[in-house]
Every structure is written in structure tokens, then in C-alpha cells.
Motif scaffolding. Structure first.
Motif, PDB file in Angstrom:
ATOM      1  N   VAL A  44       0.813  -1.235   0.000  1.00 55.44           N
ATOM      2  CA  VAL A  44       0.000   0.000   0.000  1.00 55.44           C
ATOM      3  C   VAL A  44       0.838   1.274   0.000  1.00 55.44           C
ATOM      4  O   VAL A  44       0.310   2.361  -0.214  1.00 55.44           O
ATOM      5  N   CYS A  45       2.131   1.148   0.245  1.00 51.51           N
ATOM      6  CA  CYS A  45       2.974   2.354   0.335  1.00 51.51           C
ATOM      7  C   CYS A  45       3.055   3.035  -1.035  1.00 51.51           C
ATOM      8  O   CYS A  45       3.396   2.397  -2.036  1.00 51.51           O
ATOM      9  N   PRO A  46       2.748   4.336  -1.112  1.00 49.94           N
ATOM     10  CA  PRO A  46       2.757   5.011  -2.424  1.00 49.94           C
ATOM     11  C   PRO A  46       4.147   5.461  -2.879  1.00 49.94           C
ATOM     12  O   PRO A  46       4.310   5.898  -4.012  1.00 49.94           O
ATOM     13  N   VAL A  47       5.147   5.378  -2.014  1.00 49.67           N
ATOM     14  CA  VAL A  47       6.472   5.918  -2.351  1.00 49.67           C
ATOM     15  C   VAL A  47       7.293   4.877  -3.112  1.00 49.67           C
ATOM     16  O   VAL A  47       7.329   3.707  -2.724  1.00 49.67           O
ATOM     17  N   ILE A  48       7.930   5.334  -4.173  1.00 52.17           N
ATOM     18  CA  ILE A  48       8.851   4.449  -4.911  1.00 52.17           C
ATOM     19  C   ILE A  48      10.215   5.119  -4.932  1.00 52.17           C
ATOM     20  O   ILE A  48      10.344   6.279  -5.328  1.00 52.17           O
ATOM     21  N   LYS A  54       9.718   0.277  -1.989  1.00 51.34           N
ATOM     22  CA  LYS A  54       8.831   1.200  -1.299  1.00 51.34           C
ATOM     23  C   LYS A  54       9.566   1.861  -0.124  1.00 51.34           C
ATOM     24  O   LYS A  54      10.661   1.434   0.247  1.00 51.34           O
ATOM     25  N   ALA A  55       8.906   2.855   0.502  1.00 48.14           N
ATOM     26  CA  ALA A  55       9.530   3.508   1.672  1.00 48.14           C
ATOM     27  C   ALA A  55       9.476   2.582   2.887  1.00 48.14           C
ATOM     28  O   ALA A  55      10.323   2.660   3.774  1.00 48.14           O
ATOM     29  N   VAL A  56       8.465   1.716   2.953  1.00 46.13           N
ATOM     30  CA  VAL A  56       8.474   0.660   3.970  1.00 46.13           C
ATOM     31  C   VAL A  56       8.797  -0.627   3.223  1.00 46.13           C
ATOM     32  O   VAL A  56       8.221  -0.901   2.169  1.00 46.13           O
ATOM     33  N   TYR A  57       9.753  -1.391   3.730  1.00 48.89           N
ATOM     34  CA  TYR A  57      10.237  -2.500   2.902  1.00 48.89           C
ATOM     35  C   TYR A  57      10.976  -3.540   3.736  1.00 48.89           C
ATOM     36  O   TYR A  57      11.448  -3.253   4.842  1.00 48.89           O
ATOM     37  N   LEU A  70      11.191  -2.333   7.637  1.00 49.29           N
ATOM     38  CA  LEU A  70      11.673  -1.081   8.222  1.00 49.29           C
ATOM     39  C   LEU A  70      11.175   0.064   7.358  1.00 49.29           C
ATOM     40  O   LEU A  70      10.811  -0.143   6.191  1.00 49.29           O
ATOM     41  N   ILE A  71      11.148   1.239   7.936  1.00 49.35           N
ATOM     42  CA  ILE A  71      10.699   2.418   7.185  1.00 49.35           C
ATOM     43  C   ILE A  71      11.887   3.325   6.922  1.00 49.35           C
ATOM     44  O   ILE A  71      12.651   3.651   7.829  1.00 49.35           O
ATOM     45  N   ASP A  72      12.049   3.660   5.655  1.00 51.00           N
ATOM     46  CA  ASP A  72      13.078   4.617   5.213  1.00 51.00           C
ATOM     47  C   ASP A  72      12.481   6.009   5.439  1.00 51.00           C
ATOM     48  O   ASP A  72      11.792   6.541   4.586  1.00 51.00           O
ATOM     49  N   ASN A 102      12.478   9.047   3.046  1.00 55.45           N
ATOM     50  CA  ASN A 102      11.622   9.050   1.863  1.00 55.45           C
ATOM     51  C   ASN A 102      10.136   8.890   2.184  1.00 55.45           C
ATOM     52  O   ASN A 102       9.300   8.968   1.284  1.00 55.45           O
ATOM     53  N   CYS A 103       9.806   8.625   3.443  1.00 48.94           N
ATOM     54  CA  CYS A 103       8.409   8.380   3.832  1.00 48.94           C
ATOM     55  C   CYS A 103       7.607   9.684   3.802  1.00 48.94           C
ATOM     56  O   CYS A 103       8.091  10.734   4.229  1.00 48.94           O
ATOM     57  N   MET A 104       6.341   9.596   3.281  1.00 48.20           N
ATOM     58  CA  MET A 104       5.471  10.782   3.233  1.00 48.20           C
ATOM     59  C   MET A 104       4.602  10.888   4.469  1.00 48.20           C
ATOM     60  O   MET A 104       3.742  11.777   4.556  1.00 48.20           O
ATOM     61  N   LEU A 105       4.754   9.967   5.400  1.00 46.38           N
ATOM     62  CA  LEU A 105       3.951   9.917   6.630  1.00 46.38           C
ATOM     63  C   LEU A 105       2.449   9.894   6.315  1.00 46.38           C
ATOM     64  O   LEU A 105       1.645  10.519   7.000  1.00 46.38           O
ATOM     65  N   CYS A 106       2.079   9.149   5.248  1.00 46.77           N
ATOM     66  CA  CYS A 106       0.668   9.118   4.847  1.00 46.77           C
ATOM     67  C   CYS A 106      -0.166   8.193   5.736  1.00 46.77           C
ATOM     68  O   CYS A 106      -1.393   8.285   5.761  1.00 46.77           O
ATOM     69  N   GLY A 107       0.479   7.284   6.436  1.00 48.07           N
ATOM     70  CA  GLY A 107      -0.240   6.405   7.366  1.00 48.07           C
ATOM     71  C   GLY A 107      -0.841   5.165   6.714  1.00 48.07           C
ATOM     72  O   GLY A 107      -1.473   4.346   7.402  1.00 48.07           O
ATOM     73  N   ALA A 108      -0.685   4.982   5.407  1.00 39.00           N
ATOM     74  CA  ALA A 108      -1.307   3.834   4.727  1.00 39.00           C
ATOM     75  C   ALA A 108      -0.782   2.504   5.273  1.00 39.00           C
ATOM     76  O   ALA A 108      -1.540   1.553   5.466  1.00 39.00           O
ATOM     77  N   CYS A 109       0.514   2.446   5.552  1.00 40.07           N
ATOM     78  CA  CYS A 109       1.089   1.190   6.058  1.00 40.07           C
ATOM     79  C   CYS A 109       0.550   0.870   7.452  1.00 40.07           C
ATOM     80  O   CYS A 109       0.285  -0.289   7.775  1.00 40.07           O
ATOM     81  N   GLU A 110       0.353   1.900   8.245  1.00 43.04           N
ATOM     82  CA  GLU A 110      -0.164   1.722   9.604  1.00 43.04           C
ATOM     83  C   GLU A 110      -1.554   1.076   9.562  1.00 43.04           C
ATOM     84  O   GLU A 110      -1.850   0.156  10.312  1.00 43.04           O
ATOM     85  N   ASP A 135       5.285   1.801  14.127  1.00 43.02           N
ATOM     86  CA  ASP A 135       5.394   2.657  15.318  1.00 43.02           C
ATOM     87  C   ASP A 135       6.281   3.867  15.001  1.00 43.02           C
ATOM     88  O   ASP A 135       7.503   3.784  15.078  1.00 43.02           O
ATOM     89  N   PHE A 136       5.626   4.974  14.658  1.00 42.18           N
ATOM     90  CA  PHE A 136       6.387   6.180  14.293  1.00 42.18           C
ATOM     91  C   PHE A 136       6.971   6.895  15.504  1.00 42.18           C
ATOM     92  O   PHE A 136       7.671   7.882  15.359  1.00 42.18           O
ATOM     93  N   THR A 137       6.649   6.414  16.712  1.00 38.54           N
ATOM     94  CA  THR A 137       7.187   7.086  17.915  1.00 38.54           C
ATOM     95  C   THR A 137       8.583   6.572  18.275  1.00 38.54           C
ATOM     96  O   THR A 137       9.217   7.101  19.177  1.00 38.54           O
TER      97      THR A 137
HETATM   98  S1  SF4 Z   1       3.590   6.179   6.032  1.00 34.44           S
HETATM   99 FE1  SF4 Z   1       2.967   6.069   3.866  1.00 34.44          FE
HETATM  100  S2  SF4 Z   1       4.805   6.668   2.742  1.00 34.44           S
HETATM  101 FE2  SF4 Z   1       5.456   6.196   4.829  1.00 34.44          FE
HETATM  102  S3  SF4 Z   1       6.094   4.073   4.748  1.00 34.44           S
HETATM  103 FE3  SF4 Z   1       3.949   4.094   5.403  1.00 34.44          FE
HETATM  104  S4  SF4 Z   1       2.763   3.858   3.495  1.00 34.44           S
HETATM  105 FE4  SF4 Z   1       4.861   4.438   2.919  1.00 34.44          FE
END
Ligand code: SF4
Ligand code: SF4
Length: 440
Positions: A129-133, A146-149, A161-163, A166-174, A183-185
């Protein structure tokens, strides 16, 4: 928190170790396993998200053509599950102080994964689901991730892990994660440990051919490195075939340029890489199997096939049809269709010659990786003239360094192939064990 929960269950004190091994490539893993089997409590520190180093990314090994991952993966799994070995990935050694005669005090910096290690199942729902490439460094930028990979198929630990850069903090992965383990904290952790001894197994860096402008790497899409070709040939490869980057065409005429960034004073690396003749010969054999109609030419200065079975392996490649050409490439230029013209002096005829290929592989050399020196605060870890760890007593005690209680394994001492790396790691484990026996 450690990666291997089994070890966490059996080790009573997660801050005191007999040995800290820096670097969890094949040398570090081998040393840790040997010492763990002897009953020593070992901490293995790795700055990357997975253990296994560069060997876990290789296709096959020379001269046996055994599958590299089939050798590495069981060793890596055994290391990760060993009750006497604790592993910290994404962790760097910041400072090392001598604490009296018997201990080193070490400060470690553990980067956040932004994923709770113990809860991640490796299902990759987050990746979907991560939109970042962005570029995939574990496929040497041949493909995207992806940014989470999860770094690669056989990564260990197999935890996402989340890079964050490059992450947009969109929350889709959560939202998508079935285990709720994003866990973004999470914050960077500073860990303090003590160890009675240290093994430096920090390996090597690959030469970056961008600095040799006349080869066009970085400008010409169809000039790639041997590590990129290695990924194209590996079982966990990015494509289902060998493709050239500019247009996805299956190449017909492939050239190898030996000694790229080795035996070359102009780039500051005067020594032989020890491996590029043989890994290029291995790749040539694999290519002749994968692409039976392709012409493979290998441009070399000298063939250095010094190991057991290596000369026979080289002769086998020639018998299979590999075309070895003695001549150092002077310049590479690109045609409009992406093909490449190689200009060189053909030593057999003494004439300057040009030949066209549709893919060029630069057989890059090995460079020292001396960053760890900065961590030693009280005593100096001496390096040799080309920045590898100095072995003051190389013949009698090859793992000894300039600091008592600090040993060295594998390519941290200089370029070497996999069998020599394993033997070097065994020697480091043995010397460390006898040091610890003397200490007790
Ligand atoms: S928050 Fe969005 S951009 Fe960041 S890793 Fe998760 S899905 Fe990808
Ligand atoms: S973070 Fe969640 S979704 Fe991603 S691999 Fe781990 S368990 Fe699966």
C-alpha cells in the motif's frame, strides 16, 4: 531490545559480553558462531537492517558454482538463533573505551525501524500500500522499492523497516498492517555495553566506478558494475532474465572490463582486488548458461587464478567459449542505440582496436572500509598504507591488531575471496578464545 528473542530469553545480562563482533557479514557471522559454540557470550553488531553482508546477495560462488545463498542462509539462520549470540542490526559502534585491563566500554547507536520487531510477521502488506517508490540499494539501484520494505527476500531478520527520509507519513502502512506494528514514535537508542574482547569484521567497500570518467558509468545506462550483474544472475534477482538497463533488451554482446579501480594508482588503489578475475569468469560461465547465443568478451591485464581449482575454472570458461582479450580499455563511448564502443590496445597484435558491445560490465575492485578506527578513543587501531587493518604479526598471529584484545577477521585486513575469509574468521575466533582464556 535485540533482534533474536531466543538469545534474549537465555542471556541474563544483555549489556555484558565476552566478545563484541563488529560487522555481521560472512566473516563476522563465522567468528560469532565459532565463539558462540565454544560457550562465549557474543554481541554481533551490524549497521545494515539484515545480517549476511555482501555474500548473501551473490549468485553463485567460484570455483564450484555452488549457490551462494544456499551456503549463507543456513549460516545466517544459525547465527540468528544461537543462544549465545545477541544481534543488534541497524546499529553502529560510536565509541570504544578501555575500561581497566579486562573490559572495553562501548557505546552503540541503534537506529529506529519504526516497526516493532517482535510483532512484525514479514507479510509485506505494508509494502503493497505504500505510495512511495525509491531506488532499491540492495538491488544496486537496478529496481525500485517502497519507503516501507523488507530489504531482500532472504533478509534476516525478516522484519520491515521504514526509510523515514523518503516516507510521506501518509499512514497507509499503519492502516494495512495486520499486526499493528508500525510505530512512528520509535527514537534512536543509545546502548552501553561492555565486552572483554572485540573482533573487527567490517569488510570492504566496493569501488565506485563513477570516478573513472572515461568508462562512462553513471552516464551510459548500459555500463553496469559486476555487483549489478551479480544481482541479475542471482536466484533472488530483480528480473526474470538478464536485461540491459536502457531498453530491457536481452544483450547479445557483453564485455567485462577487469581491474576497474584495482591495480590503478590513478584512483588511489594500487593493489589487486584478488577476486575480480574469478568472479568475472564465474559470471561469464553463468551468462553462457543463461544466454547461450551471447558473445562474452573479457578484457584483462593478467589473469590471476591463484586459488585451488581457479586456473581450471578459468580454462573451463575458455573452453565454454568465453573470449579473453589481453588489453586494458582506454575509453568507452556510447552510440545512439545504447551500444558501446570499447577502445583498447590489443596486446596480441599491438594495435589500438575498437569493438562494439551492447552491455559492458565493470569488474570493480575492493576498497578498505576504515570508519571504525574513529570509535577507538584510548588506543589507535593501526591501519596499513592502503587503510586496511594492520596485522603487526601477520605470519604468526594473523588476527592480532595493534590493540591488545582487539582482533580482525576477513576483508577488514585486505581483499580476499570467500574461502580465505572463512579461514580468517576461524583464526580470529581461535585467537580471541585463547586471549579470553589468558584473561580469566
Ligand atoms: S507512512 Fe505512507 S509513505 Fe510512509 S512508509 Fe507508510 S505507506 Fe509508505
Ligand atoms: S510491518 Fe506489518 S504489514 Fe509490514 S511486514 Fe511487518 S507485519 Fe506485515
Amino acid at each position: 531490545m535485540t533482534d533474536n528473542q531466543n538469545a534474549a530469553a537465555t542471556c541474563l545480562d544483555e549489556t555484558r559480553f565476552d566478545v563484541m563482533v563488529i560487522g555481521a557479514g560472512i566473516a563476522g557471522a563465522e567468528s560469532a558462531l565459532k565463539l558462540g559454540d565454544m560457550g562465549y557470550k557474543v554481541l554481533l553488531v551490524e549497521k545494515e537492517p539484515s545480517i549476511g553482508g555482501k555474500m548473501i546477495l551473490l549468485s553463485k560462488v567460484f570455483p564450484t558454482l555452488d549457490c551462494a545463498a544456499c551456503i549463507t542462509t543456513p549460516k545466517v539462520s544459525e547465527t540468528a538463533r544461537h543462544p549465545n549470540i545477541t544481534i543488534h542490526t541497524l546499529t553502529e559502534v560510536e565509541t570504544i573505551h578501555r575500561n581497566g585491563d579486562r573490559h572495553f566500554s562501548v557505546q552503540l547507536k541503534k537506529k529506529p525501524r519504526y516497526v516493532v520487531e517482535k510483532d512484525c510477521t514479514g507479510c509485506q502488506e505494508c509494502e503493497a500500500v505504500c505510495p512511495v517508490i525509491t531506488k532499491d540499494q540492495f538491488q544496486f539501484n537496478l529496481t525500485a522499492r517502497k519507503a516501507v520494505y523488507i530489504p531482500f527476500n532472504i533478509a534476516n531478520p525478516r522484519i520491515a523497516l521504514i526509510d523515514i527520509d523518503n516516507c510521506m507519513l501518509c499512514g497507509a502502512c499503519e492502516k494495512a498492517c495486520p499486526s499493528g506494528c508500525i510505530d512512528f514514535t520509535q527514537k534512536e537508542q543509545q546502548l552501553q555495553i561492555t565486552a572483554k574482547s572485540i573482533i573487527v569484521a567490517t569488510g570492504f567497500k566496493l569501488f565506485d566506478p563513477i570516478s573513472i570518467e572515461r568508462y562512462g558509468y553513471g552516464r551510459y545506462k548500459n555500463v553496469i558494475t559486476s555487483m549489478q550483474m551479480e544481482r541479475e544472475l542471482a536466484p533472488t534477482r530483480p528480473f526474470n532474465n538478464v536485461l540491459r538497463p536502457s531498453d530491457g533488451k536481452i544483450p547479445d554482446k557483453i564485455a567485462y572490463v577487469f581491474c576497474t579501480g584495482s591495480r590503478d594508482h590513478t584512483v588511489g588503489n594500487p593493489i589487486c582486488s584478488q577476486v575480480c578475475c574469478m568472479y568475472s569468469t564465474k559470471q561469464a560461465q553463468l551468462l553462457m548458461g543463461a544466454l547461450p547465443m551471447a558473445d562474452i568478451s573479457l578484457y584483462y591485464i593478467n589473469i590471476r587464478a591463484f586459488g585451488k581449482g581457479y586456473n581450471e575454472f578459468y580454462l573451463q570458461a575458455k573452453d565454454m567459449g568465453a573470449n579473453y582479450v589481453k588489453g586494458k580499455i582506454g575509453k568507452i563511448t556510447e552510440k545512439e542505440n545504447g551500444n558501446l564502443i570499447l577502445r583498447f590496445e590489443d596486446i596480441a597484435t599491438g594495435k589500438v582496436t575498437e569493438r562494439e558491445h551492447d552491455l559492458v560490465v565493470l569488474s570493480v575492485g575492493l576498497l578498505a572500509n576504515p570508519a571504525i578506527v574513529k570509535a577507538f578513543k584510548d588506543e589507535k587501531l593501526e591501519l596499513d598504507a592502503i587503510n586496511y587493518v594492520q596485522q603487526p604479526n601477520m605470519l604468526q598471529s594473523p588476527a592480532q591488531t595493534s590493540i591488545e584484545g582487539v582482533f580482525v577477521a576477513g576483508t577488514a585486513t585486505g581483499p580476499m575471496d570467500i574461502p580465505d575469509t572463512i579461514m580468517s574468521a576461524g583464526a580470529a575466533a581461535t585467537e580471541t578464545s585463547s586471549y579470553l582464556t589468558r584473561l580469566s
